[in-house]
Design an enzyme around this catalytic site. Sequence first.
Site, PDB file in Angstrom:
ATOM      1  N   THR A  15       0.809  -1.108   0.071  1.00  0.00           N
ATOM      2  CA  THR A  15      -0.047   0.278  -0.028  1.00  0.00           C
ATOM      3  C   THR A  15       1.041   1.210  -0.011  1.00  0.00           C
ATOM      4  OG1 THR A  15      -1.547  -1.282   1.210  1.00  0.00           O
ATOM      5  CG2 THR A  15      -1.775   1.183   1.208  1.00  0.00           C
ATOM      6  N   VAL A  16       1.702   1.375   0.856  1.00  0.00           N
ATOM      7  CA  VAL A  16       2.319   2.500   1.152  1.00  0.00           C
ATOM      8  C   VAL A  16       3.680   2.899  -0.020  1.00  0.00           C
ATOM      9  CG1 VAL A  16       3.891   3.952   2.703  1.00  0.00           C
ATOM     10  CG2 VAL A  16       2.095   2.727   3.569  1.00  0.00           C
ATOM     11  N   LYS A 106       6.310   1.733  12.916  1.00  0.00           N
ATOM     12  CA  LYS A 106       6.306   2.240  14.442  1.00  0.00           C
ATOM     13  C   LYS A 106       6.769   1.198  15.416  1.00  0.00           C
ATOM     14  CE  LYS A 106       1.485   1.289  13.723  1.00  0.00           C
ATOM     15  NZ  LYS A 106       1.375   1.130  12.325  1.00  0.00           N
ATOM     16  N   GLU A 130       8.748   9.984   9.954  1.00  0.00           N
ATOM     17  CA  GLU A 130       7.433  10.926  10.034  1.00  0.00           C
ATOM     18  C   GLU A 130       6.109  10.019   9.794  1.00  0.00           C
ATOM     19  OE1 GLU A 130       7.138  14.548  10.571  1.00  0.00           O
ATOM     20  OE2 GLU A 130       5.469  13.370  11.014  1.00  0.00           O
ATOM     21  N   GLY A 188     -12.359  -2.452   5.410  1.00  0.00           N
ATOM     22  CA  GLY A 188     -10.722  -2.543   5.259  1.00  0.00           C
ATOM     23  C   GLY A 188     -10.353  -1.288   6.261  1.00  0.00           C
ATOM     24  N   ASP A 202      -1.168  -0.299  19.253  1.00  0.00           N
ATOM     25  CA  ASP A 202      -0.888   0.518  18.326  1.00  0.00           C
ATOM     26  C   ASP A 202      -0.547   1.905  18.831  1.00  0.00           C
ATOM     27  OD1 ASP A 202      -0.715   1.005  15.321  1.00  0.00           O
ATOM     28  OD2 ASP A 202      -2.097   2.569  15.948  1.00  0.00           O
ATOM     29  N   LYS A 206       2.925   4.496  18.982  1.00  0.00           N
ATOM     30  CA  LYS A 206       3.188   5.898  18.286  1.00  0.00           C
ATOM     31  C   LYS A 206       3.123   6.703  19.793  1.00  0.00           C
ATOM     32  CE  LYS A 206      -0.187   4.706  14.543  1.00  0.00           C
ATOM     33  NZ  LYS A 206      -1.673   4.480  14.293  1.00  0.00           N
TER      34      LYS A 206
HETATM   35  N1  LIG Z   1      -0.970   1.173   5.532  1.00  0.00           N
HETATM   36  C1  LIG Z   1      -1.125   2.478   6.150  1.00  0.00           C
HETATM   37  O1  LIG Z   1      -2.206   3.146   5.890  1.00  0.00           O
HETATM   38  C2  LIG Z   1       0.008   2.714   6.901  1.00  0.00           C
HETATM   39  C3  LIG Z   1       0.000   3.848   7.755  1.00  0.00           C
HETATM   40  C4  LIG Z   1       1.080   4.144   8.477  1.00  0.00           C
HETATM   41  C5  LIG Z   1       2.123   3.473   8.776  1.00  0.00           C
HETATM   42  N2  LIG Z   1       2.092   2.240   7.667  1.00  0.00           N
HETATM   43  C6  LIG Z   1       3.248   1.177   8.154  1.00  0.00           C
HETATM   44  O2  LIG Z   1       3.902   1.347   6.854  1.00  0.00           O
HETATM   45  C7  LIG Z   1       4.700  -0.034   6.365  1.00  0.00           C
HETATM   46  C8  LIG Z   1       3.753  -0.705   5.280  1.00  0.00           C
HETATM   47  O3  LIG Z   1       2.551  -0.891   5.527  1.00  0.00           O
HETATM   48  P1  LIG Z   1       1.818  -1.244   4.224  1.00  0.00           P
HETATM   49  O4  LIG Z   1       0.322  -1.119   4.493  1.00  0.00           O
HETATM   50  O5  LIG Z   1       2.170  -0.745   2.809  1.00  0.00           O
HETATM   51  O6  LIG Z   1       1.966  -2.634   4.087  1.00  0.00           O
HETATM   52  P2  LIG Z   1       1.555  -3.874   2.879  1.00  0.00           P
HETATM   53  O7  LIG Z   1       0.457  -3.328   1.861  1.00  0.00           O
HETATM   54  O8  LIG Z   1       1.063  -5.322   3.679  1.00  0.00           O
HETATM   55  O9  LIG Z   1       2.980  -4.062   2.081  1.00  0.00           O
HETATM   56  C9  LIG Z   1       4.087  -4.574   2.462  1.00  0.00           C
HETATM   57  C10 LIG Z   1       5.029  -4.814   1.546  1.00  0.00           C
HETATM   58  O10 LIG Z   1       6.078  -5.447   2.246  1.00  0.00           O
HETATM   59  C11 LIG Z   1       6.588  -6.504   1.298  1.00  0.00           C
HETATM   60  N3  LIG Z   1       7.029  -7.775   1.989  1.00  0.00           N
HETATM   61  C12 LIG Z   1       6.593  -8.111   3.197  1.00  0.00           C
HETATM   62  N4  LIG Z   1       7.516  -9.184   3.725  1.00  0.00           N
HETATM   63  C13 LIG Z   1       8.733  -9.103   2.876  1.00  0.00           C
HETATM   64  C14 LIG Z   1       9.881  -9.919   3.066  1.00  0.00           C
HETATM   65  N5  LIG Z   1      10.181 -10.942   3.911  1.00  0.00           N
HETATM   66  N6  LIG Z   1      10.644  -9.446   1.861  1.00  0.00           N
HETATM   67  C15 LIG Z   1      10.483  -8.659   1.104  1.00  0.00           C
HETATM   68  N7  LIG Z   1       9.310  -7.803   0.957  1.00  0.00           N
HETATM   69  C16 LIG Z   1       8.282  -8.224   1.848  1.00  0.00           C
HETATM   70  C17 LIG Z   1       5.250  -6.945   0.616  1.00  0.00           C
HETATM   71  O11 LIG Z   1       5.818  -7.690  -0.377  1.00  0.00           O
HETATM   72  P3  LIG Z   1       4.398  -8.392  -1.531  1.00  0.00           P
HETATM   73  O12 LIG Z   1       3.942  -7.277  -1.984  1.00  0.00           O
HETATM   74  O13 LIG Z   1       5.177  -9.226  -2.460  1.00  0.00           O
HETATM   75  O14 LIG Z   1       3.617  -9.225  -0.775  1.00  0.00           O
HETATM   76  C18 LIG Z   1       4.622  -5.760   0.395  1.00  0.00           C
HETATM   77  O15 LIG Z   1       5.041  -5.312  -0.972  1.00  0.00           O
HETATM   78  C19 LIG Z   1       4.196  -0.782   7.798  1.00  0.00           C
HETATM   79  O16 LIG Z   1       5.169  -0.822   8.732  1.00  0.00           O
HETATM   80  C20 LIG Z   1       3.000  -0.113   8.394  1.00  0.00           C
HETATM   81  O17 LIG Z   1       3.025  -0.195   9.760  1.00  0.00           O
HETATM   82  C21 LIG Z   1       1.204   1.842   7.270  1.00  0.00           C
END
Ligand SMILES: NC(=O)c1ccc[n+]([C@@H]2O[C@H](COP(=O)([O-])OP(=O)(O)OC[C@H]3O[C@@H](n4cnc5c(N)ncnc54)[C@H](OP(=O)(O)O)[C@@H]3O)[C@@H](O)[C@H]2O)c1
Length: 433
Positions: A15-16, A106, A130, A188, A202, A206
């Site tokens: 997602t990010v 975080k 950030e 979601g 969580d 933070k």
């Molecule tokens: N989503 C939000 O709104 C949000 C807000 C604030 C902070 N965050 C933080 O941002 C970070 C990312 O969140 P997200 O929502 O983007 O997560 P996500 O959508 O689940 O994406 C995670 C990514 O990491 C990759 N990944 C996971 N395990 C891996 C491994 N062992 N080796 C290589 N790549 C790996 C996944 O690969 P695949 O695509 O191949 O599965 C995917 O591309 C997290 O720390 C989360 O806490 C997210």
Amino acid sequence: MDSGAIGVGIIGLGTVGSGVVRLLEDAPTSMRRREHVEFSIERIAVRDLSKERDVEIDPAKLTDDPTAVLDDPNVQLVVELTGAEPAYEWVRGALERGKDVVTANKALLAERGEELYALAREKGAELLFEASVAGGIPIIRSLRNGLVANRVESLYGILNGTTNYILTRMTRGEGGYDEILSDAQAIGYAEPDPTMDVSGRDAAQKLAILSRIAFCCAGTGSDVFCEGIEEIESSDIDYARQLGYVIKLLAIAKRSGESVEMRVHPAMVPADSLLANINDEFNAIEVVGSAVGNQVFYGKGAGQMPTASAVVSDMVAVVERKADGAGPAVGDMVLGQEALPVAPVEQIQMRYFLRMQVCDLPGVLEHIARILAGEEISIASVLQKERDVDGGLVPLVIVTHEAREESVQRALDAIASVEAVQGAVRLIRMEEL
Ligand SMILES: NC(=O)c1ccc[n+]([C@@H]2O[C@H](COP(=O)([O-])OP(=O)(O)OC[C@H]3O[C@@H](n4cnc5c(N)ncnc54)[C@H](OP(=O)(O)O)[C@@H]3O)[C@@H](O)[C@H]2O)c1
């Protein structure tokens, strides 16, 4: 790679990560106008190479080995966006190689930040984060830069969108906790396993990150006193309304002598306060600073583009500091002798809302009042409604004046052993803000 562009390696294209790639591609004028801000994405690590991506990526840049990103000589800046367990190894690995790091993780920073900040400083590398707190709201930069001339006295946050969404809908009378949690999962807004959010953990992580910056507090996420919203019932929300309050999951940090109170729990806040009116999945942080007084930061605390916005702002900061010849900013995250400990929760003082089911017999209220008085807890008001009589039981609600947490807990133990009191006593803390 363009000469002059900084080589970027991204670990995680979910997602990010996808949002970050999109923002780098469609950089707005504000970014393009900045002299040194040019990025070249060199490598991206993902878990599953066969997955379809919603951003266009040269397949030659993709790898399923995060170490390949760290070892790539063209990568100067590593952006960790996985939230996966080995993130610690990857961030550590990048810093050990002297590479700058931007992360949104975080949990990693709240629990192991101290060691990573120290390593970054030792290696002369940057570590910025950030996006780890309140998504798109630039609260970390504001505390570190804009408010640097202030002694922060207190900080109150609604830092978790999922729980704020659930409580907002309960407050609007749209259902009970379980029902609204299921709705949130369906759209979601809540994870299939919502424990980290609803338990307050969580928000606690933070809060630990913010408290380190605002108060030099050395506490980790696990040191934050934490209660979740799982037990909140619609009747608590109705009583809060009658008393002129709204229930929010608050993350609170306050200076308390030579220590810092850090806690996350459902709190009744005055219905006309700003934080009471932060609704749905939005986040807000109210900071009370010695020079600026009260300031409130409000916005989207999660989601693809708000979070990516925060990540890219850190990436720009890394490049600009380098171009200016300034050292990494991470040094101020290493606390040294200035570190303040977390205040024991038992010593905290506030007002309390207590709700219990009691047998409809004479003398019960007097008995409970005596127990409270024995702990030097004085009663501010009592609500007892005859028409709620249910199987001989009546709800009894007591609001206390300011009292000490340890006295209230002792009183609750004593009240629990009173025969006329049935079931557990509900306690909700009250914050006047
Ligand atoms: N989503 C939000 O709104 C949000 C807000 C604030 C902070 N965050 C933080 O941002 C970070 C990312 O969140 P997200 O929502 O983007 O997560 P996500 O959508 O689940 O994406 C995670 C990514 O990491 C990759 N990944 C996971 N395990 C891996 C491994 N062992 N080796 C290589 N790549 C790996 C996944 O690969 P695949 O695509 O191949 O599965 C995917 O591309 C997290 O720390 C989360 O806490 C997210």
